[in-house]
Design a protein around this motif. Sequence first.
Motif, mmCIF file in Angstrom:
data_model
loop_
_atom_site.group_PDB
_atom_site.id
_atom_site.type_symbol
_atom_site.label_atom_id
_atom_site.label_comp_id
_atom_site.label_asym_id
_atom_site.label_seq_id
_atom_site.Cartn_x
_atom_site.Cartn_y
_atom_site.Cartn_z
ATOM 1 N N ASP A 75 82.756 58.149 13.959
ATOM 2 C CA ASP A 75 82.919 58.302 15.405
ATOM 3 C C ASP A 75 84.366 58.653 15.754
ATOM 4 O OD1 ASP A 75 80.237 57.727 15.987
ATOM 5 O OD2 ASP A 75 80.617 55.567 15.981
ATOM 6 N N THR A 76 85.250 58.615 14.772
ATOM 7 C CA THR A 76 86.642 59.006 14.982
ATOM 8 C C THR A 76 86.696 60.511 15.224
ATOM 9 O OG1 THR A 76 87.391 57.247 13.506
ATOM 10 C CG2 THR A 76 88.953 59.044 13.954
ATOM 11 N N PRO A 77 87.327 60.959 16.311
ATOM 12 C CA PRO A 77 87.412 62.397 16.564
ATOM 13 C C PRO A 77 88.030 63.131 15.371
ATOM 14 C CG PRO A 77 88.149 61.167 18.489
ATOM 15 C CD PRO A 77 87.991 60.169 17.365
ATOM 16 N N LEU A 78 87.505 64.320 15.062
ATOM 17 C CA LEU A 78 87.958 65.049 13.882
ATOM 18 C C LEU A 78 89.438 65.404 13.923
ATOM 19 C CD1 LEU A 78 85.165 67.434 12.607
ATOM 20 C CD2 LEU A 78 85.904 65.236 11.731
ATOM 21 N N ASP A 79 90.012 65.607 15.107
ATOM 22 C CA ASP A 79 91.449 65.893 15.136
ATOM 23 C C ASP A 79 92.245 64.700 14.611
ATOM 24 O OD1 ASP A 79 90.805 64.408 17.440
ATOM 25 O OD2 ASP A 79 92.261 65.437 18.704
ATOM 26 N N GLU A 80 91.773 63.473 14.870
ATOM 27 C CA GLU A 80 92.422 62.284 14.324
ATOM 28 C C GLU A 80 92.194 62.174 12.816
ATOM 29 O OE1 GLU A 80 91.735 58.570 16.411
ATOM 30 O OE2 GLU A 80 91.478 59.674 18.303
ATOM 31 N N VAL A 81 90.992 62.542 12.358
ATOM 32 C CA VAL A 81 90.689 62.542 10.924
ATOM 33 C C VAL A 81 91.624 63.511 10.204
ATOM 34 C CG1 VAL A 81 88.951 63.157 9.182
ATOM 35 C CG2 VAL A 81 88.269 61.862 11.234
ATOM 36 N N ILE A 82 91.758 64.714 10.747
ATOM 37 C CA ILE A 82 92.614 65.737 10.133
ATOM 38 C C ILE A 82 94.069 65.263 10.087
ATOM 39 C CG2 ILE A 82 93.542 68.078 10.449
ATOM 40 C CD1 ILE A 82 90.711 68.778 11.631
ATOM 41 N N LEU A 83 94.544 64.680 11.164
ATOM 42 C CA LEU A 83 95.914 64.168 11.205
ATOM 43 C C LEU A 83 96.122 63.079 10.152
ATOM 44 C CD1 LEU A 83 98.673 64.268 12.587
ATOM 45 C CD2 LEU A 83 97.805 62.627 14.254
ATOM 46 N N ILE A 93 90.216 71.485 3.082
ATOM 47 C CA ILE A 93 89.925 72.765 2.439
ATOM 48 C C ILE A 93 88.949 73.631 3.229
ATOM 49 C CG2 ILE A 93 90.528 71.997 0.131
ATOM 50 C CD1 ILE A 93 87.558 71.627 -0.424
ATOM 51 N N ASP A 94 88.295 73.032 4.238
ATOM 52 C CA ASP A 94 87.430 73.826 5.115
ATOM 53 C C ASP A 94 87.187 73.039 6.391
ATOM 54 O OD1 ASP A 94 85.950 76.092 5.843
ATOM 55 O OD2 ASP A 94 84.076 75.202 5.165
ATOM 56 N N GLY A 95 87.069 73.772 7.490
ATOM 57 C CA GLY A 95 86.752 73.153 8.748
ATOM 58 C C GLY A 95 87.978 72.953 9.622
ATOM 59 N N PRO A 96 87.750 72.437 10.807
ATOM 60 C CA PRO A 96 86.456 71.950 11.267
ATOM 61 C C PRO A 96 85.485 73.096 11.541
ATOM 62 C CG PRO A 96 88.135 71.684 12.975
ATOM 63 C CD PRO A 96 88.822 72.218 11.763
ATOM 64 N N GLY A 97 84.234 72.792 11.293
ATOM 65 C CA GLY A 97 83.177 73.762 11.519
ATOM 66 C C GLY A 97 81.868 73.063 11.825
ATOM 67 N N VAL A 109 84.817 68.457 8.456
ATOM 68 C CA VAL A 109 85.914 68.955 7.621
ATOM 69 C C VAL A 109 85.626 68.535 6.181
ATOM 70 C CG1 VAL A 109 87.674 68.925 9.433
ATOM 71 C CG2 VAL A 109 87.374 66.920 7.990
ATOM 72 N N TYR A 110 86.187 69.300 5.239
ATOM 73 C CA TYR A 110 86.010 69.023 3.816
ATOM 74 C C TYR A 110 87.359 68.803 3.141
ATOM 75 C CZ TYR A 110 81.247 70.991 4.084
ATOM 76 O OH TYR A 110 79.943 71.252 4.385
ATOM 77 N N VAL A 119 84.235 65.937 -0.405
ATOM 78 C CA VAL A 119 83.933 64.944 0.630
ATOM 79 C C VAL A 119 83.927 65.649 1.981
ATOM 80 C CG1 VAL A 119 84.637 62.769 1.695
ATOM 81 C CG2 VAL A 119 85.083 63.168 -0.749
ATOM 82 N N GLU A 120 82.854 65.477 2.708
ATOM 83 C CA GLU A 120 82.715 66.032 4.056
ATOM 84 C C GLU A 120 82.702 64.858 5.032
ATOM 85 O OE1 GLU A 120 79.556 68.839 6.574
ATOM 86 O OE2 GLU A 120 79.025 68.114 4.582
ATOM 87 N N VAL A 121 83.564 64.924 6.048
ATOM 88 C CA VAL A 121 83.606 63.912 7.106
ATOM 89 C C VAL A 121 83.239 64.605 8.402
ATOM 90 C CG1 VAL A 121 85.038 62.284 8.378
ATOM 91 C CG2 VAL A 121 85.261 62.449 5.906
ATOM 92 N N SER A 122 82.282 64.018 9.123
ATOM 93 C CA SER A 122 81.678 64.699 10.265
ATOM 94 C C SER A 122 81.534 63.828 11.492
ATOM 95 C CB SER A 122 80.285 65.199 9.874
ATOM 96 O OG SER A 122 80.332 65.990 8.729
ATOM 97 N N ASN A 123 81.500 64.516 12.640
ATOM 98 C CA ASN A 123 81.110 63.916 13.913
ATOM 99 C C ASN A 123 79.729 64.459 14.272
ATOM 100 O OD1 ASN A 123 84.389 64.304 15.422
ATOM 101 N ND2 ASN A 123 83.606 62.557 14.338
ATOM 102 N N GLN A 124 78.843 63.569 14.693
ATOM 103 C CA GLN A 124 77.535 63.996 15.204
ATOM 104 C C GLN A 124 77.765 64.689 16.534
ATOM 105 O OE1 GLN A 124 74.487 62.864 13.474
ATOM 106 N NE2 GLN A 124 73.703 64.604 14.599
#
Length: 125
Positions: A75-83, A93-97, A109-110, A119-124
């Motif tokens: 549930d963590t927003p992907l911009d926070e995951v990327i940071l 290596i890929d994403g967000p997509g 993101v991967y 490893v792929e981490v995603s938001n529904q």
Amino acid sequence: MKMRALDHIVLCVNDVDATRRFYERMLHMEPQEERPGKWSLHFGTNKISLQDAAAAPGIARDTVPGSGNFCLLTDTPLDEVILHLKRQGIEVIDGPGERAGAMGKILSVYFRDPDGNLVEVSNQL
């Protein structure tokens, strides 16, 4: 016969301690020693068992480190995951997509773990 849920996955790894620390630090999974030297990672109702490649039992002898590929939901927003990943020196290596997940569309993101597992981490969505 109808399956209802995923119980756990197993990752074959070169260094159980390094992998355990990576998932604990990067994805805040809780490591548990199930028996001496046998570790697993827990998050929510899910589990990843870590199999030492050098000590793989006969049934898993052909499993090799780095052949895993799995998706985790957060549930963590992907911009926070990327940071967070970038701060820890992990390359996205890929994403967000946008992709198709088990329950509908996901944004993901991967990156790779120490053994090269994807490893792929995603938001529904």
